[in-house]
Design a protein around this motif. Sequence first.
Motif, PDB file in Angstrom:
ATOM      1  N   CYS A 286       0.842  -1.209   0.000  1.00  0.00           N
ATOM      2  CA  CYS A 286       0.000   0.000   0.000  1.00  0.00           C
ATOM      3  C   CYS A 286       0.874   1.254   0.000  1.00  0.00           C
ATOM      4  O   CYS A 286       0.572   2.231  -0.692  1.00  0.00           O
ATOM      5  CB  CYS A 286      -0.937   0.004   1.204  1.00  0.00           C
ATOM      6  N   ALA A 287       1.969   1.209   0.783  1.00  0.00           N
ATOM      7  CA  ALA A 287       2.848   2.379   0.849  1.00  0.00           C
ATOM      8  C   ALA A 287       3.454   2.670  -0.521  1.00  0.00           C
ATOM      9  O   ALA A 287       3.495   3.823  -0.963  1.00  0.00           O
ATOM     10  CB  ALA A 287       3.945   2.154   1.889  1.00  0.00           C
ATOM     11  N   GLY A 288       3.915   1.605  -1.195  1.00  0.00           N
ATOM     12  CA  GLY A 288       4.490   1.793  -2.526  1.00  0.00           C
ATOM     13  C   GLY A 288       3.475   2.381  -3.493  1.00  0.00           C
ATOM     14  O   GLY A 288       3.776   3.299  -4.262  1.00  0.00           O
ATOM     15  N   ALA A 289       2.248   1.831  -3.426  1.00  0.00           N
ATOM     16  CA  ALA A 289       1.194   2.324  -4.312  1.00  0.00           C
ATOM     17  C   ALA A 289       0.899   3.790  -4.013  1.00  0.00           C
ATOM     18  O   ALA A 289       0.764   4.614  -4.916  1.00  0.00           O
ATOM     19  CB  ALA A 289      -0.068   1.482  -4.143  1.00  0.00           C
ATOM     20  N   TRP A 290       0.829   4.095  -2.724  1.00  0.00           N
ATOM     21  CA  TRP A 290       0.517   5.468  -2.327  1.00  0.00           C
ATOM     22  C   TRP A 290       1.578   6.436  -2.833  1.00  0.00           C
ATOM     23  O   TRP A 290       1.270   7.507  -3.358  1.00  0.00           O
ATOM     24  CB  TRP A 290       0.389   5.551  -0.811  1.00  0.00           C
ATOM     25  N   LEU A 291       2.841   6.012  -2.681  1.00  0.00           N
ATOM     26  CA  LEU A 291       3.944   6.856  -3.160  1.00  0.00           C
ATOM     27  C   LEU A 291       3.800   7.131  -4.653  1.00  0.00           C
ATOM     28  O   LEU A 291       3.862   8.280  -5.096  1.00  0.00           O
ATOM     29  CB  LEU A 291       5.281   6.148  -2.912  1.00  0.00           C
ATOM     30  N   ALA A 292       3.612   6.041  -5.411  1.00  0.00           N
ATOM     31  CA  ALA A 292       3.536   6.181  -6.869  1.00  0.00           C
ATOM     32  C   ALA A 292       2.352   7.062  -7.248  1.00  0.00           C
ATOM     33  O   ALA A 292       2.470   7.957  -8.087  1.00  0.00           O
ATOM     34  CB  ALA A 292       3.394   4.808  -7.514  1.00  0.00           C
ATOM     35  N   VAL A 293       1.226   6.794  -6.607  1.00  0.00           N
ATOM     36  CA  VAL A 293       0.004   7.513  -6.948  1.00  0.00           C
ATOM     37  C   VAL A 293       0.133   8.998  -6.630  1.00  0.00           C
ATOM     38  O   VAL A 293      -0.210   9.864  -7.429  1.00  0.00           O
ATOM     39  CB  VAL A 293      -1.184   6.882  -6.185  1.00  0.00           C
ATOM     40  N   SER A 294       0.685   9.307  -5.446  1.00  0.00           N
ATOM     41  CA  SER A 294       0.731  10.718  -5.072  1.00  0.00           C
ATOM     42  C   SER A 294       1.791  11.459  -5.885  1.00  0.00           C
ATOM     43  O   SER A 294       1.682  12.667  -6.077  1.00  0.00           O
ATOM     44  CB  SER A 294       0.975  10.871  -3.570  1.00  0.00           C
TER      45      SER A 294
END
Lengths: 304, 223
Positions: A286-294
Motif C-alpha cells: 500500500c505504501a508503494g502504491a501510495w507513493l507512486a500515486v501521489s
Amino acid sequence: MAGLFTHQLRDALATLGRLSRQPVATFLTVGVIGIALALPAGLQLLVEGGRGLAGSWNDLRDFSVYLKPGTGIDKARELSASIGGHEEILDVRLIEADSALAEFGADPAFGEALRALKENPLPHTLVVRPRPEATPEQLDNLQAELGARPEVDLVQLDTQWLMRLAAILEVLRRGIWIAAVLLVAAVIFIVGNTIRLDIQNRRQEIEVSKLLGATDAFVRRPFLYIGFWYGLLGGLLALLLLGIALLLLQGPLGRLAALYGADFAGFGVGLRTLLGVLGAGVASGCAGAWLAVSRHLSAIEPRV
Amino acid sequence: MIRLDKVTKLYRGGHEALREVSLDINPGELIFLTGHSGAGKSTILKLLALIERPTRGQLLVDGRNVGRMPAREIPAYRRQVGMVFQDHKLLDDRPAFDNVALPLIIAGLGRREIEKRVRAALDQVGLLDKERQVPLALSAGEQQRVGIARAVVARPRLLIADEPTGNLDAALSLEIMQVFRRFNEVGVTMVIATHDLALASRISGRHVALDHGRILDDGSGRS
Ligand SMILES: Nc1ncnc2c1ncn2[C@@H]1O[C@H](COP(=O)(O)OP(=O)(O)OP(=O)(O)O)[C@@H](O)[C@H]1O
Ligand SMILES: [Mg+2]
C-alpha cells in the motif's frame, strides 16, 4: 454503508481481475516481493529457534558453588535457602560432603584413593540452576556476588561461551532487522515502480476519466488496490516459501537439537510470523502504491 | 442558464485567445461556434468544461461564477457536461459498451442501471449490435457515434463537441450532425465548434461567429 462496502469489494476484485490478465508480469512482481519478505522472516525464525535452543540447554547453565572446607551443614543449608531466594535462580540443590564422598567412593577409579584418606576432603556443594530467562550478564553478577560470601570457596561457572552465543545471536538479530527494513523498503520501491509504469500505461484512461468528471479518489483507488494485492499475494508467497524451507530444515534441525539434549519444539511459522509477514507485505504494498500515486497521478491532467 | 460575461482568456505566454466575450447559452439550445482557425472556438469549449479558467470576466452557471470554482468541485461539475472530441478519446482496449459505461461508473451508478442506460444510448446512435466491439474494429463514423453515446449517457445539462466531424467525410459528417440534432430535439443543450460553415448551415440552430477572440455575431438576431 453496506452498499459502499460491496462497491469497494467489487473494485478490489476488479483490480485483482486486472492483475490476473497479465499473469507473467504479476507473477514476477509478486515473486520478488515474496522472496524479499521471506528472507528476513526466515532468518528471524532461525535466530528465534537458536535462542530457544540456547535457553533450553538448562543443565549447561547449571553452576557449582563449592563451600569452604569445614563449613557446617547448617550453614550450608542456610546458604542454599538464601541463594534460592534470588530472582534469577530457579532451583538450588545441596550436595552434602558425605553423599558426594559416597558417590565418588562407588566409582572404582576414585574409591581406593578416597578410602585412604582419614577425612572427607570434599566440601559441601550447591548446584545452582538459573532461570532460563536469566542473561549471561546476570549470571556473571550472581557469580561475583556468591564468590564474595565468606563461606564460599569457589564458584565454577563457564558463561564465556554463553555470552558469545548470545552476542552472536544479538548481532544476527540486529542484522536481520536491518535487512528486514532494507528489504521492506525494496518492496515499497518495487511496488511503487510497477504502479508508476501502470499509471503511465493507463495515462489515456486517467485523462479521459478526469474529463468525464472522475475525482482524484476514483482515479487513485484501483492503483491502491493493486498495491494491496501485490503486498498480500507477496506475503502469501513468502509464507509458502518459509513453509517449504522449514519443511526441508525440520529433519536436520531436530537432529542437531537432539545432539545437545535440548527439548526442541520445532520451528513452526507461528501466528506472529504469519501476521507479521502478511502485515509487512500489505503495508509496504500500500505504501508503494501510495507513493507512486501521489507522485505521478496528480501530474496527469487532461489535455484537449 | 449558462452565461459568459465579458470573458477574457490569456494563455500562458500572454496570447489573448478571447477578448471580453459575452454569450448566453439557453437551456435546450443548439449552438454552432464557427470561425477561422485560432478564432477561439476550442477555448470557449475548454472554459465551459473548466479545462481552462477565464483570466477575466465571469462564467456563470445558474448565477454561480464557476470560473472561480475550487478545484475539488470540478469533477462534480464535469459530470454535468458531456464532451465529444474530434479524436473521440475512446479507450482503445475497451469495447463500445465499456466506453459508454464509463461516465456512469464514475457517477457511481449500479450495474443494472448502467446496463439499461448504456444499451439505450447505444440504441439511440444505432450501435446496439456493436457493443462488444473495440473502437479499432469500428468505422470512423461509428467511433464518433460511440463518443456521442458516451457524452449523452449520463444525461448532462450541457453537451460540448469540438470539431466532432473533423475526421469524417461530408456524408458521414452530416449523419453525425443529425445524431446531435436528434439529441438536441429531446432537450440536450449543445455547443458544437466547427470550422465547416457549409455543414453547420444545413442544420437548424443558432450560429455564433468568432473572429480573433471576439464574437462577430452571436446569432441571437439582436446584434
Ligand atoms: N494551451 C495554449 N497555450 C497557448 N496558446 C493557446 C493554447 N491553446 C490555444 N492557444 C491559442 O489561442 C488561440 C485560440 O485557440 P483555439 O484553440 O481556441 O482556436 P480554434 O478556434 O479552436 O482554432 P481551430 O479551428 O484551429 O481549432 C490560438 O491562437 C491558439 O494558438
Ligand atoms: Mg479548435
